[in-house]
Design a protein around this motif. Structure first.
Motif, PDB file in Angstrom:
ATOM      1  N   ALA A 290       0.796  -1.222   0.000  1.00 44.35           N
ATOM      2  CA  ALA A 290       0.000   0.000   0.000  1.00 44.35           C
ATOM      3  C   ALA A 290       0.831   1.277   0.000  1.00 44.35           C
ATOM      4  CB  ALA A 290      -0.951   0.001   1.195  1.00 44.35           C
ATOM      5  N   ALA A 291       2.048   1.217   0.505  1.00 42.23           N
ATOM      6  CA  ALA A 291       2.864   2.427   0.602  1.00 42.23           C
ATOM      7  C   ALA A 291       3.554   2.779  -0.711  1.00 42.23           C
ATOM      8  CB  ALA A 291       3.907   2.273   1.709  1.00 42.23           C
ATOM      9  N   ALA A 292       3.557   1.854  -1.665  1.00 45.94           N
ATOM     10  CA  ALA A 292       4.215   2.130  -2.940  1.00 45.94           C
ATOM     11  C   ALA A 292       3.319   2.985  -3.832  1.00 45.94           C
ATOM     12  CB  ALA A 292       4.565   0.829  -3.650  1.00 45.94           C
ATOM     13  N   ASP A 293       3.898   3.497  -4.926  1.00 40.07           N
ATOM     14  CA  ASP A 293       3.099   4.295  -5.857  1.00 40.07           C
ATOM     15  C   ASP A 293       2.651   3.427  -7.035  1.00 40.07           C
ATOM     16  OD1 ASP A 293       5.358   3.954  -7.436  1.00 40.07           O
ATOM     17  OD2 ASP A 293       6.101   5.989  -7.106  1.00 40.07           O
ATOM     18  N   ASP A 294       1.829   4.032  -7.911  1.00 37.54           N
ATOM     19  CA  ASP A 294       1.297   3.302  -9.064  1.00 37.54           C
ATOM     20  C   ASP A 294       2.413   2.642  -9.865  1.00 37.54           C
ATOM     21  OD1 ASP A 294      -0.962   4.569  -8.194  1.00 37.54           O
ATOM     22  OD2 ASP A 294      -1.410   5.578 -10.088  1.00 37.54           O
ATOM     23  N   TYR A 295       3.425   3.435 -10.207  1.00 41.74           N
ATOM     24  CA  TYR A 295       4.465   2.960 -11.101  1.00 41.74           C
ATOM     25  C   TYR A 295       5.175   1.736 -10.540  1.00 41.74           C
ATOM     26  CZ  TYR A 295       8.887   2.688 -13.600  1.00 41.74           C
ATOM     27  OH  TYR A 295       9.962   2.232 -14.315  1.00 41.74           O
ATOM     28  N   ASN A 296       5.594   1.806  -9.292  1.00 47.41           N
ATOM     29  CA  ASN A 296       6.365   0.694  -8.719  1.00 47.41           C
ATOM     30  C   ASN A 296       5.511  -0.542  -8.487  1.00 47.41           C
ATOM     31  OD1 ASN A 296       9.189   1.627  -8.346  1.00 47.41           O
ATOM     32  ND2 ASN A 296       8.195   3.271  -7.220  1.00 47.41           N
ATOM     33  N   ASN A 297       4.252  -0.348  -8.103  1.00 45.21           N
ATOM     34  CA  ASN A 297       3.376  -1.509  -7.968  1.00 45.21           C
ATOM     35  C   ASN A 297       3.137  -2.182  -9.319  1.00 45.21           C
ATOM     36  OD1 ASN A 297       2.957  -1.644  -5.217  1.00 45.21           O
ATOM     37  ND2 ASN A 297       1.152  -0.330  -5.243  1.00 45.21           N
ATOM     38  N   GLN A 298       2.876  -1.371 -10.351  1.00 46.54           N
ATOM     39  CA  GLN A 298       2.628  -1.948 -11.668  1.00 46.54           C
ATOM     40  C   GLN A 298       3.895  -2.580 -12.245  1.00 46.54           C
ATOM     41  OE1 GLN A 298       0.927   1.387 -13.721  1.00 46.54           O
ATOM     42  NE2 GLN A 298      -1.032   1.212 -12.665  1.00 46.54           N
ATOM     43  N   LYS A 299       5.033  -1.984 -11.986  1.00 49.72           N
ATOM     44  CA  LYS A 299       6.302  -2.558 -12.445  1.00 49.72           C
ATOM     45  C   LYS A 299       6.533  -3.922 -11.798  1.00 49.72           C
ATOM     46  CE  LYS A 299      11.237  -1.384 -12.837  1.00 49.72           C
ATOM     47  NZ  LYS A 299      11.816  -2.477 -12.020  1.00 49.72           N
ATOM     48  N   ALA A 300       6.270  -4.007 -10.499  1.00 49.22           N
ATOM     49  CA  ALA A 300       6.453  -5.278  -9.798  1.00 49.22           C
ATOM     50  C   ALA A 300       5.478  -6.334 -10.315  1.00 49.22           C
ATOM     51  CB  ALA A 300       6.266  -5.079  -8.297  1.00 49.22           C
ATOM     52  N   LEU A 301       4.236  -5.906 -10.578  1.00 51.41           N
ATOM     53  CA  LEU A 301       3.233  -6.856 -11.056  1.00 51.41           C
ATOM     54  C   LEU A 301       3.555  -7.368 -12.457  1.00 51.41           C
ATOM     55  CD1 LEU A 301      -0.237  -5.490  -9.871  1.00 51.41           C
ATOM     56  CD2 LEU A 301       0.827  -7.664  -9.276  1.00 51.41           C
ATOM     57  N   THR A 302       3.944  -6.467 -13.357  1.00 57.76           N
ATOM     58  CA  THR A 302       4.237  -6.907 -14.724  1.00 57.76           C
ATOM     59  C   THR A 302       5.485  -7.783 -14.751  1.00 57.76           C
ATOM     60  OG1 THR A 302       5.371  -4.794 -15.149  1.00 57.76           O
ATOM     61  CG2 THR A 302       3.081  -5.000 -15.892  1.00 57.76           C
ATOM     62  N   GLU A 303       6.489  -7.465 -13.945  1.00 56.05           N
ATOM     63  CA  GLU A 303       7.671  -8.325 -13.877  1.00 56.05           C
ATOM     64  C   GLU A 303       7.295  -9.714 -13.398  1.00 56.05           C
ATOM     65  OE1 GLU A 303      10.451  -6.251 -11.434  1.00 56.05           O
ATOM     66  OE2 GLU A 303      11.134  -4.922 -13.049  1.00 56.05           O
ATOM     67  N   TRP A 304       6.375  -9.774 -12.427  1.00 54.54           N
ATOM     68  CA  TRP A 304       5.902 -11.069 -11.934  1.00 54.54           C
ATOM     69  C   TRP A 304       5.149 -11.803 -13.028  1.00 54.54           C
ATOM     70  CZ3 TRP A 304       0.861 -12.933 -11.305  1.00 54.54           C
ATOM     71  CH2 TRP A 304       0.749 -14.118 -10.582  1.00 54.54           C
TER      72      TRP A 304
END
Length: 383
Positions: free
Chosen positions: A179-193
């Motif tokens: 929850a503390a991350a921003d849009d970009y980093n959450n989406q980056k982590a999700l797409t990498e996964w």
């Protein structure tokens, strides 16, 4: 943390991921086609009959939330009941805002069709065009994402229906999604996964409902436009239709009209995670504007709308087009589920009939929102 998250997730440090839940309960809907079927499109009954049917169904199902039924721009009946949140006695009204969950996918699909009409993308484009780092992407098309036929596992489910030919169970979601991350980093982590997971099946050979498809579609909108997905939807859908009470779960500017989920949002509350798949907040009035504009071809052409409502999974028990489920009577519909939000919409171009229902308290329902909605739709339309 953005305003809605701080308002709704003050104490939301759930298990599984830091600050987020990875459980299926967050958004696990597999919408089933409504049992509304006839060769001749039925006609809605008179207003007083509609209200009577609606009131009886709401009492029978223990419904708390909002229902809005209209025909050709005129309200036939409406219903509002329940509390805006657990802390106050403020009552829900027909004008209250709700998270509409997976009804958001209709808007994402429309955004793709708008860009297609502008010649900026094609539904047969392969994903490696937009995500060159995704090796399997050369075998998956934009259309496969739209129709839930990509085979890409659902990041919300964490349970894939694998076959011996196609990989193993997906790995756990990355701890970076929180929850503390921003849009970009959450989406980056999700797409990498996602780009490192095996497919559940060969593209376009099967159907599997996966929120991952619509997150990727939203990211494609951003690549094509060079801007923010939410800005594109605002400027090309909300503003032209005067949907002035609609926005996005990550950045609702004023939460005073928001009916809050009675259970915590979990992973859905993490910034950027629900983009394109379940991130829209709206009202009954705005959803009525949307359904009318969509079926009347005021945003996209008749050809584009027709393309959206084809059942591309006739080999499956579920009808699915582009973010819409075609119904046998010529109408379209979808369901949504995030935390304790449940939503359902239906529109029929033949009759001008629109239906929208949403609740922030699914626990109060004695049955699912699809059954509740089917009861009202069936009984407010005469044979």
């Amino acid at each position: 943390m953005k305003k809605l998250i701080s308002a709704m997730l003050a104490a939301a440090m759930l298990t599984g991921l830091p600050g987020c839940s990875s459980g299926k309960e967050a958004i696990s809907e597999m919408p089933s086609a409504a049992e509304v079927s006839s060769s001749e499109a039925p006609q809605p009954k008179e207003n007083k009959d509609c209200q009577s049917v609606l009131d009886r169904a709401a009492e029978e199902f223990g419904f708390e939330g909002v229902v809005y039924v209209s025909q050709n721009g005129e309200m036939l009946c409406s219903f509002a009941a329940g509390k805006m949140n657990a802390e106050t006695d403020k009552e829900i009204s027909v004008d209250s805002q709700f998270c509409i969950a997976s009804l958001s996918k209709q808007f994402t699909a429309c955004a793709i069709m708008l860009l297609k009409e502008q010649g900026k993308l094609g539904v047969e484009d392969t994903l490696d065009v937009y995500f060159p780092e995704y090796a399997i992407g050369r075998d998956i098309t934009v259309k496969d994402l739209l129709t839930m036929r990509s085979g890409i596992p659902d990041y919300y489910s964490l349970e894939s229906n694998t076959t011996p030919e196609y990989g193993e169970e997906p790995e756990p979601l990355p701890f970076e999604v929180y929850a503390a991350a921003d849009d970009y980093n959450n989406q980056k982590a999700l797409t990498e996964w996602l780009f490192n997971q095996p497919l559940d099946f060969e593209p376009n050979t099967d159907f599997e409902y996966s929120n991952s498809n619509y997150l990727l579609l939203a990211l494609i909108v951003e690549q094509v436009t060079g801007g923010d997905y939410r800005d594109f939807v605002r400027e090309n859908i909300f503003e032209p239709l005067s949907m002035n009470d609609s926005g996005f779960i990550d950045d609702v500017p004023d939460t005073s009209r928001l009916a809050e989920s009675v259970t915590q949002l979990g992973l859905a509350g993490c910034p950027g995670v629900m983009e394109g798949a379940g991130d829209i907040v709206s009202t009954a009035g705005d959803m009525d504007l949307w359904l009318s504009a969509l079926r009347e071809n005021r945003l996209i052409s008749a050809d584009s709308y027709s393309e959206m409502i084809v059942n591309y999974s006739a080999d499956n028990s579920m009808n699915y087009g582009y973010g819409l489920m075609p119904v046998d009577d010529g109408g379209i519909q979808h369901t949504g589920s995030i935390a304790s939000y449940r939503s359902f919409d239906y529109a029929n171009p033949k009759t001008g009939y629109n239906y929208f229902a949403v609740t922030n308290n699914a626990d109060a329902l004695t049955d699912d929102i699809s059954s509740f909605s089917q009861r009202i739709i069936n009984r407010t339309m005469s044979e």
